[in-house]
Design a protein around this motif. Sequence first.
Motif, PDB file in Angstrom:
ATOM      1  N   GLN A  58      39.578 -64.721  69.435  1.00 59.89           N
ATOM      2  CA  GLN A  58      39.549 -66.182  69.500  1.00 59.89           C
ATOM      3  C   GLN A  58      40.496 -66.831  68.494  1.00 59.89           C
ATOM      4  OE1 GLN A  58      35.439 -67.165  69.001  1.00 59.89           O
ATOM      5  NE2 GLN A  58      34.939 -66.825  71.155  1.00 59.89           N
ATOM      6  N   LEU A  59      40.941 -66.062  67.500  1.00 60.05           N
ATOM      7  CA  LEU A  59      41.847 -66.619  66.496  1.00 60.05           C
ATOM      8  C   LEU A  59      43.142 -67.071  67.151  1.00 60.05           C
ATOM      9  CD1 LEU A  59      41.648 -64.150  63.460  1.00 60.05           C
ATOM     10  CD2 LEU A  59      40.805 -66.469  63.532  1.00 60.05           C
ATOM     11  N   ARG A  60      43.612 -68.224  66.770  1.00 56.68           N
ATOM     12  CA  ARG A  60      44.895 -68.726  67.271  1.00 56.68           C
ATOM     13  C   ARG A  60      45.997 -68.212  66.351  1.00 56.68           C
ATOM     14  NH1 ARG A  60      44.210 -70.560  72.029  1.00 56.68           N
ATOM     15  NH2 ARG A  60      42.561 -72.073  72.387  1.00 56.68           N
ATOM     16  N   ASP A  61      46.354 -66.947  66.519  1.00 62.17           N
ATOM     17  CA  ASP A  61      47.350 -66.324  65.661  1.00 62.17           C
ATOM     18  C   ASP A  61      48.459 -65.751  66.527  1.00 62.17           C
ATOM     19  OD1 ASP A  61      48.679 -64.373  63.850  1.00 62.17           O
ATOM     20  OD2 ASP A  61      47.076 -64.964  62.487  1.00 62.17           O
ATOM     21  N   GLN A  62      49.696 -66.024  66.174  1.00 60.20           N
ATOM     22  CA  GLN A  62      50.829 -65.573  66.979  1.00 60.20           C
ATOM     23  C   GLN A  62      50.999 -64.062  66.944  1.00 60.20           C
ATOM     24  OE1 GLN A  62      53.932 -67.832  65.178  1.00 60.20           O
ATOM     25  NE2 GLN A  62      54.305 -66.370  63.556  1.00 60.20           N
ATOM     26  N   ARG A  63      50.377 -63.399  65.983  1.00 61.44           N
ATOM     27  CA  ARG A  63      50.499 -61.942  65.880  1.00 61.44           C
ATOM     28  C   ARG A  63      49.593 -61.211  66.854  1.00 61.44           C
ATOM     29  NH1 ARG A  63      49.480 -61.870  59.504  1.00 61.44           N
ATOM     30  NH2 ARG A  63      47.926 -63.314  60.284  1.00 61.44           N
ATOM     31  N   ILE A  64      48.662 -61.927  67.482  1.00 63.08           N
ATOM     32  CA  ILE A  64      47.765 -61.310  68.453  1.00 63.08           C
ATOM     33  C   ILE A  64      48.312 -61.587  69.850  1.00 63.08           C
ATOM     34  CG2 ILE A  64      45.416 -61.215  69.343  1.00 63.08           C
ATOM     35  CD1 ILE A  64      44.469 -62.245  66.603  1.00 63.08           C
ATOM     36  N   SER A  65      48.647 -60.518  70.579  1.00 70.37           N
ATOM     37  CA  SER A  65      49.232 -60.672  71.909  1.00 70.37           C
ATOM     38  C   SER A  65      48.147 -61.041  72.919  1.00 70.37           C
ATOM     39  CB  SER A  65      49.930 -59.382  72.334  1.00 70.37           C
ATOM     40  OG  SER A  65      48.981 -58.359  72.511  1.00 70.37           O
ATOM     41  N   THR A  66      48.562 -61.383  74.133  1.00 72.43           N
ATOM     42  CA  THR A  66      47.612 -61.797  75.172  1.00 72.43           C
ATOM     43  C   THR A  66      46.717 -60.641  75.610  1.00 72.43           C
ATOM     44  OG1 THR A  66      49.332 -61.399  76.809  1.00 72.43           O
ATOM     45  CG2 THR A  66      49.006 -63.682  76.095  1.00 72.43           C
ATOM     46  N   ASP A  67      47.192 -59.401  75.483  1.00 71.06           N
ATOM     47  CA  ASP A  67      46.364 -58.252  75.863  1.00 71.06           C
ATOM     48  C   ASP A  67      45.541 -57.721  74.692  1.00 71.06           C
ATOM     49  OD1 ASP A  67      49.173 -57.754  75.328  1.00 71.06           O
ATOM     50  OD2 ASP A  67      48.721 -55.621  75.461  1.00 71.06           O
ATOM     51  N   GLY A  68      45.412 -58.499  73.609  1.00 66.44           N
ATOM     52  CA  GLY A  68      44.510 -58.162  72.517  1.00 66.44           C
ATOM     53  C   GLY A  68      45.018 -57.107  71.556  1.00 66.44           C
ATOM     54  N   VAL A  69      46.316 -57.098  71.318  1.00 61.70           N
ATOM     55  CA  VAL A  69      46.905 -56.148  70.366  1.00 61.70           C
ATOM     56  C   VAL A  69      47.515 -56.936  69.212  1.00 61.70           C
ATOM     57  CG1 VAL A  69      48.626 -54.331  70.038  1.00 61.70           C
ATOM     58  CG2 VAL A  69      47.386 -54.477  72.187  1.00 61.70           C
ATOM     59  N   ILE A  70      47.131 -56.560  67.995  1.00 63.10           N
ATOM     60  CA  ILE A  70      47.718 -57.190  66.810  1.00 63.10           C
ATOM     61  C   ILE A  70      49.024 -56.471  66.503  1.00 63.10           C
ATOM     62  CG2 ILE A  70      47.419 -57.655  64.348  1.00 63.10           C
ATOM     63  CD1 ILE A  70      44.396 -57.659  64.825  1.00 63.10           C
ATOM     64  N   VAL A  71      50.116 -57.241  66.416  1.00 65.34           N
ATOM     65  CA  VAL A  71      51.426 -56.681  66.098  1.00 65.34           C
ATOM     66  C   VAL A  71      51.913 -57.315  64.804  1.00 65.34           C
ATOM     67  CG1 VAL A  71      53.801 -56.364  66.878  1.00 65.34           C
ATOM     68  CG2 VAL A  71      51.948 -56.367  68.544  1.00 65.34           C
ATOM     69  N   ILE A  72      52.121 -56.484  63.784  1.00 66.86           N
ATOM     70  CA  ILE A  72      52.600 -56.962  62.487  1.00 66.86           C
ATOM     71  C   ILE A  72      53.877 -56.230  62.144  1.00 66.86           C
ATOM     72  CG2 ILE A  72      52.080 -57.090  60.015  1.00 66.86           C
ATOM     73  CD1 ILE A  72      49.101 -57.261  60.777  1.00 66.86           C
ATOM     74  N   LYS A  73      54.909 -56.988  61.800  1.00 68.89           N
ATOM     75  CA  LYS A  73      56.166 -56.378  61.363  1.00 68.89           C
ATOM     76  C   LYS A  73      56.338 -56.670  59.880  1.00 68.89           C
ATOM     77  CE  LYS A  73      60.998 -55.696  62.348  1.00 68.89           C
ATOM     78  NZ  LYS A  73      62.148 -56.010  63.170  1.00 68.89           N
ATOM     79  N   ALA A  74      56.353 -55.615  59.081  1.00 70.11           N
ATOM     80  CA  ALA A  74      56.483 -55.752  57.633  1.00 70.11           C
ATOM     81  C   ALA A  74      57.864 -55.282  57.222  1.00 70.11           C
ATOM     82  CB  ALA A  74      55.412 -54.929  56.930  1.00 70.11           C
ATOM     83  N   GLN A  75      58.651 -56.195  56.641  1.00 70.28           N
ATOM     84  CA  GLN A  75      60.007 -55.838  56.210  1.00 70.28           C
ATOM     85  C   GLN A  75      60.397 -56.561  54.929  1.00 70.28           C
ATOM     86  OE1 GLN A  75      62.535 -56.859  59.517  1.00 70.28           O
ATOM     87  NE2 GLN A  75      62.374 -59.039  59.136  1.00 70.28           N
ATOM     88  N   ARG A  76      59.398 -56.947  54.132  1.00 71.73           N
ATOM     89  CA  ARG A  76      59.676 -57.675  52.891  1.00 71.73           C
ATOM     90  C   ARG A  76      60.321 -56.809  51.831  1.00 71.73           C
ATOM     91  NH1 ARG A  76      53.824 -60.556  51.934  1.00 71.73           N
ATOM     92  NH2 ARG A  76      53.699 -61.558  53.946  1.00 71.73           N
ATOM     93  N   PHE A  77      59.966 -55.532  51.823  1.00 73.04           N
ATOM     94  CA  PHE A  77      60.402 -54.655  50.729  1.00 73.04           C
ATOM     95  C   PHE A  77      61.472 -53.675  51.199  1.00 73.04           C
ATOM     96  CE2 PHE A  77      55.935 -55.838  50.017  1.00 73.04           C
ATOM     97  CZ  PHE A  77      56.062 -56.482  48.806  1.00 73.04           C
ATOM     98  N   ARG A  78      62.117 -53.030  50.214  1.00 74.52           N
ATOM     99  CA  ARG A  78      63.188 -52.083  50.520  1.00 74.52           C
ATOM    100  C   ARG A  78      62.668 -50.702  50.897  1.00 74.52           C
ATOM    101  NH1 ARG A  78      68.569 -52.780  48.766  1.00 74.52           N
ATOM    102  NH2 ARG A  78      68.669 -50.585  48.242  1.00 74.52           N
TER     103      ARG A  78
END
Length: 138
Positions: A58-78
């Motif tokens: 139910q969270l309105r978060d752009q990282r949660i796809s329509t098929d219910g998969v959380i996708v996080i891309k982490a690239q802050r560090f080296r």
Amino acid sequence: MLKITRNLAIPLDEVEMQAVRAQGAGGQNVNKVSSAIHLRFDIAASSLPEEIKARLLQLRDQRISTDGVIVIKAQRFRTQEKNRADALERLKLLIEKANVKPKQRIPTKPSKGAKERRLQHKTRRGQVKAMRGKVSDH
């Protein structure tokens, strides 16, 4: 195990992580090394309690796809290790956010005095507006 709270944890085999090349500036390091982490977490297939799964979806978060998969891309560090830890921390924060139960709203009604004050204000306002009309000569 990724520990979320004292009595809630998810096994790391439910979290799919893949090393990819980072985007943006960084020169030769970015072009050669796969230091960014793509994290995927399937909410429906996870071992989380059903109520937390429902609140996550139910969270309105752009990282949660329509098929219910959380996708996080982490690239802050080296380094890949720091990005992996960052991705897991962000997943943990998202699940912690869904773990908080929203307060039950108790519907209330305005008091009798509040209704009377509102009506008096409306009457006074109407009288003020009525006085703005044209002045007649008779």
